[in-house]
Design an enzyme around this catalytic site. Structure first.
Site, PDB file in Angstrom:
ATOM      1  N   CYS A   1     -16.622  -4.645  34.359  1.00 34.45           N
ATOM      2  CA  CYS A   1     -17.659  -4.937  33.362  1.00 34.45           C
ATOM      3  C   CYS A   1     -17.936  -3.697  32.515  1.00 34.45           C
ATOM      4  O   CYS A   1     -18.272  -2.642  33.060  1.00 34.45           O
ATOM      5  CB  CYS A   1     -18.934  -5.390  34.068  1.00 34.45           C
ATOM      6  SG  CYS A   1     -20.329  -5.635  32.954  1.00 34.45           S
TER       7      CYS A   1
ATOM      8  N   CYS B   1     -21.826  -2.595  33.170  1.00 32.35           N
ATOM      9  CA  CYS B   1     -22.321  -1.973  34.412  1.00 32.35           C
ATOM     10  C   CYS B   1     -21.234  -1.452  35.327  1.00 32.35           C
ATOM     11  O   CYS B   1     -21.536  -0.782  36.319  1.00 32.35           O
ATOM     12  CB  CYS B   1     -23.212  -2.957  35.169  1.00 32.35           C
ATOM     13  SG  CYS B   1     -22.279  -4.226  36.086  1.00 32.35           S
TER      14      CYS B   1
ATOM     15  N   ASP C   1       3.048   9.636  25.347  1.00 30.20           N
ATOM     16  CA  ASP C   1       3.020   9.207  26.746  1.00 30.20           C
ATOM     17  C   ASP C   1       3.642   7.817  26.855  1.00 30.20           C
ATOM     18  O   ASP C   1       3.153   6.865  26.250  1.00 30.20           O
ATOM     19  CB  ASP C   1       1.557   9.187  27.214  1.00 30.20           C
ATOM     20  CG  ASP C   1       1.387   8.821  28.676  1.00 30.20           C
ATOM     21  OD1 ASP C   1       2.330   8.240  29.269  1.00 30.20           O
ATOM     22  OD2 ASP C   1       0.317   9.091  29.228  1.00 30.20           O
TER      23      ASP C   1
ATOM     24  N   CYS D   1     -24.298  -7.900  36.814  1.00 30.11           N
ATOM     25  CA  CYS D   1     -25.364  -7.700  35.814  1.00 30.11           C
ATOM     26  C   CYS D   1     -25.599  -8.917  34.934  1.00 30.11           C
ATOM     27  O   CYS D   1     -26.529  -8.927  34.136  1.00 30.11           O
ATOM     28  CB  CYS D   1     -25.066  -6.474  34.952  1.00 30.11           C
ATOM     29  SG  CYS D   1     -23.757  -6.725  33.733  1.00 30.11           S
TER      30      CYS D   1
ATOM     31  N   CYS E   1     -19.771 -11.114  34.564  1.00 26.87           N
ATOM     32  CA  CYS E   1     -19.976 -10.088  35.582  1.00 26.87           C
ATOM     33  C   CYS E   1     -20.956 -10.635  36.605  1.00 26.87           C
ATOM     34  O   CYS E   1     -22.084 -11.012  36.259  1.00 26.87           O
ATOM     35  CB  CYS E   1     -20.523  -8.809  34.954  1.00 26.87           C
ATOM     36  SG  CYS E   1     -20.982  -7.548  36.178  1.00 26.87           S
TER      37      CYS E   1
END
Length: 412
Positions: free
Chosen positions: A201, A204, A338, A220, A217
């Site tokens: 999430c 949170c 990368d 929360c 989520c």
């Protein structure tokens, strides 16, 4: 109305002229379109030029990790039903390139602008957009781009207090979290096949639950908003429940999603979905993407895939086995140096295809394919790969600078 007043000061006019001269010089010596160097010169002479150039325009900004160039093109075509459009159609999406694009649009009514994710808040502050389209956030250019949640947080802060209409993908939790600070949001159910960048999430840090097409989520209560626009098969569903057919020359589900978002943006400017979608049919290719070209007596289809989300969508587009596939990967500055993202791509989807590997980082890609258990052949360049490929059209998938290299070589 556009064209009736001249918002440019003498200094701004000088900056535009100097920028055009620099761009022309760059083109003359074969250094590309010149849009970036032209914009840099112009902004050096007048740092406020971008804001000045946008004052007479209704501006739409488009940002995302994937799909922004195509969506920008589709929105521009749709809005041309209502008036002249200026757009950075070639994808120069940082302030210098955007400035160059707008400098050529003195008679335009609309500015449809693709913006690099890192510059969205800055450009939005300068051009005061009427609408902002947000498609997805995914890992990209790992060595120099912010981690996706940090980028979403920057967007969230930048959008707070903005008066722009935000047209946002309800299926990407990072986009929803970023857009939720805005007072005026239109949610679009555009789908999200790649989900690995939003398993926690953003609000949170809790684990995201994903039953079916929904997400929330459990800790929360942050959850998927109810969309007012949606992609449903080959149709766009508008807020009134009407279904409008999508007819595109661009392939794949991802482009239908881009068209859905584009229709929602166009509607905000008074262009009905039917007209917007009909106009989008004229788009055949976007900066060379999806083009089919003849090279060495073979037909090659050129496909761009920059990150795991893009590769996943691209695999769904290609013709079934035994269609030969050429893969090309570089790791230059514009790609990100990368290449660890290769390990996040499910290359087993290419099983059964004859695979040919080229590009600066062909050995990195070869190791990845070896681990995936695929048969492949490493080639020196596209010429050798085409010579080795069995009969039939060839699908060519490349990341950003590898794609540009291919376009130069095959004459696209």
């Amino acid at each position: 109305m556009a064209g009736n007043t001249d918002p440019l000061s003498p200094r701004a006019k000088l900056a535009v002229t100097a920028g055009r001269a620099a761009a022309a010089a760059s083109r003359a010596v074969g250094r590309g379109s010149g849009s970036v160097i032209g914009g840099k010169v112009a902004l050096r002479l007048d740092p406020d030029l971008l804001a000045r150039l946008a004052t007479h325009l209704d501006v739409v900004l488009v940002s995302a990790t994937n799909g922004k160039t195509t969506t920008t093109r589709l929105i521009a075509e749709a809005l041309r039903a209502s008036g002249p459009v200026v757009s950075n159609a070639l994808g120069a999406n940082m302030p210098a390139g955007i400035t160059s694009a707008l400098a050529g649009g003195s008679d335009a009514k609309y500015g449809v602008i693709e913006v690099d994710e890192k510059y969205l808040s800055t450009v939005a502050r300068d051009v005061t957009p009427k609408a902002i389209a947000l498609l997805n956030l995914s890992r990209d250019q790992l060595d120099r781009a912010a981690e996706t949640r940090m980028l979403a947080e920057k967007w969230r802060e930048g959008l707070a207090g903005s008066k722009a209409l935000v047209v946002a993908n309800a299926d990407d939790p990072l986009i929803v979290w970023a857009a939720s600070s805005s007072a005026n949001v239109v949610w679009v159910a555009a789908g999200q096949e790649w989900k690995d960048d939003a398993w926690s999430c953003p609000s949170c840090g809790g684990v995201m639950q994903r039953p079916g097409d929904d997400w929330f989520c459990g800790e929360c209560g942050f959850r998927r908003p109810t969309p007012s626009w949606a992609l449903s098969g080959d149709h766009v569903l508008d807020p009134h429940g009407s279904a409008w057919p999508i007819k595109l020359q661009l392939p794949g589900r991802a482009n239908k999603a881009n068209a859905t978002t584009s229709a929602a943006v166009a509607a905000a400017f008074g262009v009905p979905p039917q007209i917007a979608l009909e106009r989008m049919y004229s788009v055949q290719a976007v900066a060379g993407r999806y083009d089919v070209v003849s090279f060495m007596q073979r037909e090659l289809r050129l496909l761009l895939a920059k990150n795991p989300a893009g590769w996943l969508e691209t695999f769904s587009l290609i013709d079934p086995p035994p269609t030969p596939v050429i893969l090309s990967v570089n790791a230059r500055g514009a790609d990100g140096t990368d290449t660890s993202w290769l390990w996040d791509v499910d290359y087993t989807r290419l099983a059964g295809h004859p695979i040919f590997v080229i590009g600066d980082r062909k050995l990195d890609l070869a190791v990845r394919l070896e681990v995936a258990g695929l048969d492949f052949q490493v080639c020196e360049d596209v010429d050798e790969a085409v010579r080795q490929a069995p009969p039939g059209r060839i699908e060519v998938i490349a990341n950003y600078t590898a794609f540009q290299d291919l376009r130069r070589r095959v004459g696209n």
